[in-house]
Design a protein around this motif. Sequence first.
Motif, PDB file in Angstrom:
ATOM      1  N   LEU A   1       0.814  -1.216   0.000  1.00 31.18           N
ATOM      2  CA  LEU A   1       0.000   0.000   0.000  1.00 31.18           C
ATOM      3  C   LEU A   1       0.847   1.265   0.000  1.00 31.18           C
ATOM      4  O   LEU A   1       0.302   2.367   0.115  1.00 31.18           O
ATOM      5  CB  LEU A   1      -0.928  -0.003   1.228  1.00 31.18           C
ATOM      6  CG  LEU A   1      -1.890  -1.197   1.337  1.00 31.18           C
ATOM      7  CD1 LEU A   1      -2.718  -1.085   2.603  1.00 31.18           C
ATOM      8  CD2 LEU A   1      -2.787  -1.295   0.111  1.00 31.18           C
ATOM      9  N   ASN A   2       2.172   1.099  -0.130  1.00 32.15           N
ATOM     10  CA  ASN A   2       3.099   2.238  -0.187  1.00 32.15           C
ATOM     11  C   ASN A   2       2.979   3.168   1.022  1.00 32.15           C
ATOM     12  O   ASN A   2       3.100   4.385   0.890  1.00 32.15           O
ATOM     13  CB  ASN A   2       2.888   3.043  -1.479  1.00 32.15           C
ATOM     14  CG  ASN A   2       3.238   2.239  -2.711  1.00 32.15           C
ATOM     15  OD1 ASN A   2       4.233   1.520  -2.721  1.00 32.15           O
ATOM     16  ND2 ASN A   2       2.425   2.355  -3.750  1.00 32.15           N
ATOM     17  N   MET A   3       2.733   2.583   2.179  1.00 29.41           N
ATOM     18  CA  MET A   3       2.655   3.394   3.392  1.00 29.41           C
ATOM     19  C   MET A   3       4.057   3.723   3.896  1.00 29.41           C
ATOM     20  O   MET A   3       4.989   2.940   3.707  1.00 29.41           O
ATOM     21  CB  MET A   3       1.867   2.653   4.471  1.00 29.41           C
ATOM     22  CG  MET A   3       0.389   2.554   4.167  1.00 29.41           C
ATOM     23  SD  MET A   3      -0.549   1.939   5.568  1.00 29.41           S
ATOM     24  CE  MET A   3      -2.230   2.114   4.946  1.00 29.41           C
ATOM     25  N   PRO A   4       4.238   4.866   4.552  1.00 31.42           N
ATOM     26  CA  PRO A   4       5.565   5.255   5.044  1.00 31.42           C
ATOM     27  C   PRO A   4       6.023   4.391   6.212  1.00 31.42           C
ATOM     28  O   PRO A   4       5.224   3.693   6.847  1.00 31.42           O
ATOM     29  CB  PRO A   4       5.364   6.710   5.471  1.00 31.42           C
ATOM     30  CG  PRO A   4       3.904   6.833   5.754  1.00 31.42           C
ATOM     31  CD  PRO A   4       3.221   5.900   4.810  1.00 31.42           C
ATOM     32  N   LEU A   5       7.320   4.485   6.501  1.00 32.64           N
ATOM     33  CA  LEU A   5       7.903   3.688   7.576  1.00 32.64           C
ATOM     34  C   LEU A   5       7.228   3.963   8.914  1.00 32.64           C
ATOM     35  O   LEU A   5       6.992   3.035   9.689  1.00 32.64           O
ATOM     36  CB  LEU A   5       9.406   3.988   7.680  1.00 32.64           C
ATOM     37  CG  LEU A   5      10.137   3.362   8.866  1.00 32.64           C
ATOM     38  CD1 LEU A   5      10.124   1.852   8.771  1.00 32.64           C
ATOM     39  CD2 LEU A   5      11.560   3.896   8.964  1.00 32.64           C
ATOM     40  N   GLY A   6       6.919   5.214   9.197  1.00 33.05           N
ATOM     41  CA  GLY A   6       6.294   5.549  10.472  1.00 33.05           C
ATOM     42  C   GLY A   6       4.991   4.809  10.693  1.00 33.05           C
ATOM     43  O   GLY A   6       4.721   4.308  11.794  1.00 33.05           O
ATOM     44  N   VAL A   7       4.181   4.705   9.643  1.00 31.62           N
ATOM     45  CA  VAL A   7       2.908   3.977   9.742  1.00 31.62           C
ATOM     46  C   VAL A   7       3.164   2.497   9.964  1.00 31.62           C
ATOM     47  O   VAL A   7       2.504   1.852  10.783  1.00 31.62           O
ATOM     48  CB  VAL A   7       2.057   4.193   8.475  1.00 31.62           C
ATOM     49  CG1 VAL A   7       0.796   3.338   8.523  1.00 31.62           C
ATOM     50  CG2 VAL A   7       1.692   5.671   8.322  1.00 31.62           C
TER      51      VAL A   7
END
Length: 288
Positions: free
Chosen positions: A55-61
């Motif tokens: 889902l191409n979510m960022p590392l923080g998520v």
Amino acid sequence: MFWQQLVNGLTVGSTYSLIALGYTLIFGVLGIINMAHGQIFIFGSLVGLVLMTSLNMPLGVALIVAIVISAILGLVLEYIALRPLRKKNVPHLASLISTIGFAILMEEAMHKFFGADSRAFPQSFGDTTYDLGLIQIRSVDLVILGISVLLMFVLHFWIQKTKMGKAIRATAENTETANILGINTNMVIVVTVMLASALGGIAGILIGMAYSALIPTMGMTLGFKGLAVLILGGVGSIPGAMVCGVLLGIIEVFTVAYGDSSYRDAVAFGLIILILLLKPEGLFGRKA
């Protein structure tokens, strides 16, 4: 070469410290070794990694998801594998076997949901390298070291200074006395197990960042290394878990660099045998 390997050892060792802290917290409060710890945090970390890659979510998520999933699994472990046995006042061996059963269930669940193959972190992540003369350090190594060291200091402060931290220490010292003093020990145990699992979830993501991949079956190996750190530092010693996790990482990296890589996983258990012969209570432990 020496300084480069030292940095690599610090990076890997800091993640081992986080894993060992999870074991230390649970053992300190419940007096048992949670054999499902490795499988729990690898499951949470894989969920976070899948969100990053699919889902191409960022590392923080991904990190937050790993923390939440691992903490929830820790809560499930407490309610279905630990609390029923604790209420019946059975020997600690029964709880140990129960966590092994939970670990097997988690292992099968990971094979079902994620397959048996390794899952790679995004290629572009952590590619930047800084040349500092004697060493070259990747941006990902700085992130791993920064998060690990920050978490260790925050946890140490939280355990020593906050009301819940003091409740955890009191429960670890004597559960019955803590109950008499008005401490809700059941809540303390739940918080402890969830906190330990959440720390593992963070460690899992950081390990994936360090090695650029996660493997569903690596929970057992990492779990055993966490146990090795627990024994080396002294069972129940938080400072011991912090220091000896880093020590194990450094020794492992130097073993690979100047020896044979096939001995990497054997180093932890060689150190266990050595420390049990020379100082059975661990480097930071106290004699009973």
